[in-house]
Design an enzyme around this catalytic site. Structure first.
Site, PDB file in Angstrom:
ATOM      1  N   LYS A  31      34.985  22.389 -29.168  1.00 30.93           N
ATOM      2  CA  LYS A  31      33.882  21.426 -29.074  1.00 30.93           C
ATOM      3  C   LYS A  31      33.649  21.133 -27.605  1.00 30.93           C
ATOM      4  CE  LYS A  31      32.332  16.870 -30.472  1.00 30.93           C
ATOM      5  NZ  LYS A  31      32.615  15.691 -31.298  1.00 30.93           N
ATOM      6  N   ARG A  52      24.147  10.607 -31.033  1.00 30.07           N
ATOM      7  CA  ARG A  52      24.683   9.331 -30.539  1.00 30.07           C
ATOM      8  C   ARG A  52      23.660   8.214 -30.729  1.00 30.07           C
ATOM      9  NH1 ARG A  52      27.774  11.776 -25.164  1.00 30.07           N
ATOM     10  NH2 ARG A  52      29.115  13.217 -26.340  1.00 30.07           N
ATOM     11  N   LYS A  78      32.973  12.428 -21.881  1.00 28.71           N
ATOM     12  CA  LYS A  78      34.016  12.931 -22.771  1.00 28.71           C
ATOM     13  C   LYS A  78      34.708  14.176 -22.208  1.00 28.71           C
ATOM     14  CE  LYS A  78      32.062  10.855 -26.988  1.00 28.71           C
ATOM     15  NZ  LYS A  78      31.912  10.999 -28.456  1.00 28.71           N
ATOM     16  N   GLU A  80      42.630  27.253 -27.949  1.00 24.95           N
ATOM     17  CA  GLU A  80      42.449  26.184 -28.940  1.00 24.95           C
ATOM     18  C   GLU A  80      42.518  26.765 -30.359  1.00 24.95           C
ATOM     19  OE1 GLU A  80      42.351  23.022 -28.711  1.00 24.95           O
ATOM     20  OE2 GLU A  80      41.686  22.443 -26.702  1.00 24.95           O
ATOM     21  N   LYS A 116      31.196  24.296 -31.522  1.00 19.81           N
ATOM     22  CA  LYS A 116      30.127  23.308 -31.445  1.00 19.81           C
ATOM     23  C   LYS A 116      29.780  23.008 -30.008  1.00 19.81           C
ATOM     24  CE  LYS A 116      29.406  18.473 -32.491  1.00 19.81           C
ATOM     25  NZ  LYS A 116      29.923  17.304 -33.153  1.00 19.81           N
ATOM     26  N   SER A 143      22.560  18.142 -33.170  1.00 17.23           N
ATOM     27  CA  SER A 143      21.351  17.304 -33.175  1.00 17.23           C
ATOM     28  C   SER A 143      20.333  17.709 -32.118  1.00 17.23           C
ATOM     29  CB  SER A 143      21.754  15.839 -32.996  1.00 17.23           C
ATOM     30  OG  SER A 143      22.502  15.661 -31.809  1.00 17.23           O
ATOM     31  N   TYR A 198      21.240  20.416 -39.541  1.00 17.14           N
ATOM     32  CA  TYR A 198      20.281  19.423 -40.045  1.00 17.14           C
ATOM     33  C   TYR A 198      19.109  20.115 -40.733  1.00 17.14           C
ATOM     34  CZ  TYR A 198      23.223  16.599 -37.140  1.00 17.14           C
ATOM     35  OH  TYR A 198      24.334  15.989 -36.602  1.00 17.14           O
TER      36      TYR A 198
HETATM   37  C1  PBG Z   1      31.885  12.634 -32.456  1.00 18.75           C
HETATM   38  C2  PBG Z   1      30.896  13.617 -32.941  1.00 18.75           C
HETATM   39  C3  PBG Z   1      29.754  13.996 -32.224  1.00 18.75           C
HETATM   40  C4  PBG Z   1      29.054  14.900 -33.032  1.00 18.75           C
HETATM   41  C5  PBG Z   1      29.776  15.065 -34.210  1.00 18.75           C
HETATM   42  N1  PBG Z   1      30.938  14.267 -34.130  1.00 18.75           N
HETATM   43  C6  PBG Z   1      29.216  13.531 -30.933  1.00 18.75           C
HETATM   44  C7  PBG Z   1      30.081  13.439 -29.759  1.00 18.75           C
HETATM   45  O1  PBG Z   1      31.120  14.103 -29.647  1.00 18.75           O
HETATM   46  O2  PBG Z   1      29.724  12.673 -28.876  1.00 18.75           O
HETATM   47  C8  PBG Z   1      27.751  15.519 -32.623  1.00 18.75           C
HETATM   48  C9  PBG Z   1      26.905  16.139 -33.676  1.00 18.75           C
HETATM   49  C10 PBG Z   1      25.514  16.404 -33.279  1.00 18.75           C
HETATM   50  O3  PBG Z   1      25.087  16.248 -32.112  1.00 18.75           O
HETATM   51  O4  PBG Z   1      24.755  16.812 -34.174  1.00 18.75           O
HETATM   52  N2  PBG Z   1      33.115  12.615 -32.994  1.00 18.75           N
END
Ligand code: PBG
Length: 322
Positions: A194, A204, A216, A232, A247, A273, A312
């Site tokens: 990720k 968010r 992050k 990982e 991701k 997203s 989505y």
């Molecule tokens: C956080 C989490 C995030 C997403 C899924 N779980 C956002 C982040 O890490 O800030 C993002 C999913 C998306 O953007 O569709 N645990």
């Protein structure tokens, strides 16, 4: 010329015959956002066509999707600011609306497969995925909270847990806790690679879960790296993950491809997203054909090596392909 590659493109039937990659509703997981209350279906402004649902509306939405052939759902809760604290305590309160709704879904719609999100950010006053102490995200202390959250979700009936926090050792920690409590059949889809990405912005907004300070980058991966993703993946495999996820998806098709060659586990990819928002925005402006772009994007993720796609677009895809 004896060799004319265009012969294999001469008609729809021939093209279908030589098609190397196919998409199916079975490949898709639909992420859904939840809020507390009743009769709420609120569109997320940066994600046209995607809503925050109150539990009653969520059940109706899931039933509709199951009827369309989408069977797996990844649920994300939006909690009020005043319910959040430093330790994400409400995340493992059996009476919180997220866990209550999961119990309800498993009872009313047994055909629905439910994936949960294991991370502190929707419950944390700091908006980080881990416990914050003096500006630092603590690893091992976070695992204890993730463990309690995981157990609560398993007890509520979750089929798949999705640790999305990128703390070290969390898959092994969660697996051991689940097994000790008899939840040996609960699956773990690890957010293996990720990345610290700009493409999570609309998510968010949807959950009101942006970090209150800092970013992050001390836990999510650097977009520059792919060999690190292999490390990982190796760790998640050894720790007992069932499915490995990459991701976001689109800027990381090479990572999906590398992982699918390196691992015997199924690979998932999260079409996030921001990737959804870009296509919707361009479509609304009349700049691209959104439906065709959706199909091309989903196909590219599958072609790269993902067996499973969280998107989505899942419901829209199913509506267009009954
Ligand atoms: C956080 C989490 C995030 C997403 C899924 N779980 C956002 C982040 O890490 O800030 C993002 C999913 C998306 O953007 O569709 N645990």
């Amino acid at each position: 010329m004896h060799i004319r590659p265009r012969r294999n493109r001469k008609s729809e039937v021939i093209r279908q015959l030589v098609m190397e990659t196919t998409l199916s509703k079975n490949d898709l997981i639909f992420p859904l956002f939840m809020v507390q209350g009743d009769n709420i279906k609120q569109e997320i402004s940066s994600m046209p066509g995607i809503f925050r649902f109150s539990p009653d509306q969520l059940l109706a939405e899931i039933q509709q999707c199951v009827d369309l052939g989408i069977k797996t759902f990844c649920l994300f809760p939006a909690f009020n600011e005043k319910q959040k604290d430093k330790y994400a305590t409400i995340s493992y309160d059996e009476d919180n609306f997220y866990l209550k709704t999961i119990r309800q879904i498993k009872k009313d719609i047994p055909g629905a497969c439910i994936m949960t999100d294991v991370a502190m950010d929707p419950y944390s006053a700091d908006g980080h995925d881990g416990l914050v102490e003096n500006g630092e995200i603590l690893n091992d202390e976070t695992l204890e909270i993730l463990g309690k959250m995981s157990l609560a979700q398993a007890r509520a009936g979750a089929d798949i847990l999705g640790p999305s926090d990128m703390m070290d050792g969390r898959v092994g920690y969660i697996r051991e806790m689940l097994d000790d409590e008899g939840f040996t059949k609960v699956s773990i889809m690890s957010y293996t690679a990720k990345y610290a990405s700009a493409f999570y912005g609309p998510f968010r907004d949807a959950l009101d879960s942006a970090p209150k300070s800092g970013d992050k980058k001390t836990y999510q991966m650097d977009p520059a790296n792919v060999r690190e993703a292999l490390l990982e993946a190796e760790l998640d495999e050894m720790e007992g993950a069932d499915i490995l996820m990459v991701k976001p998806a689109l800027s990381y098709l090479d990572v999906i491809s590398e992982l699918s060659q390196a691992s015997h586990l199924p690979i998932a990819a999260y079409n996030v997203s921001g990737e959804y928002a870009m296509i919707k925005a361009a479509h609304q402006n009349g700049w691209i054909d959104g439906e065709k772009a959706m199909l091309e994007v989903l196909l590219s993720i599958k072609r790269a090596g993902a067996r499973v796609i969280l998107s989505y677009f899942a419901k829209e895809y199913a509506s267009l392909n009954p």
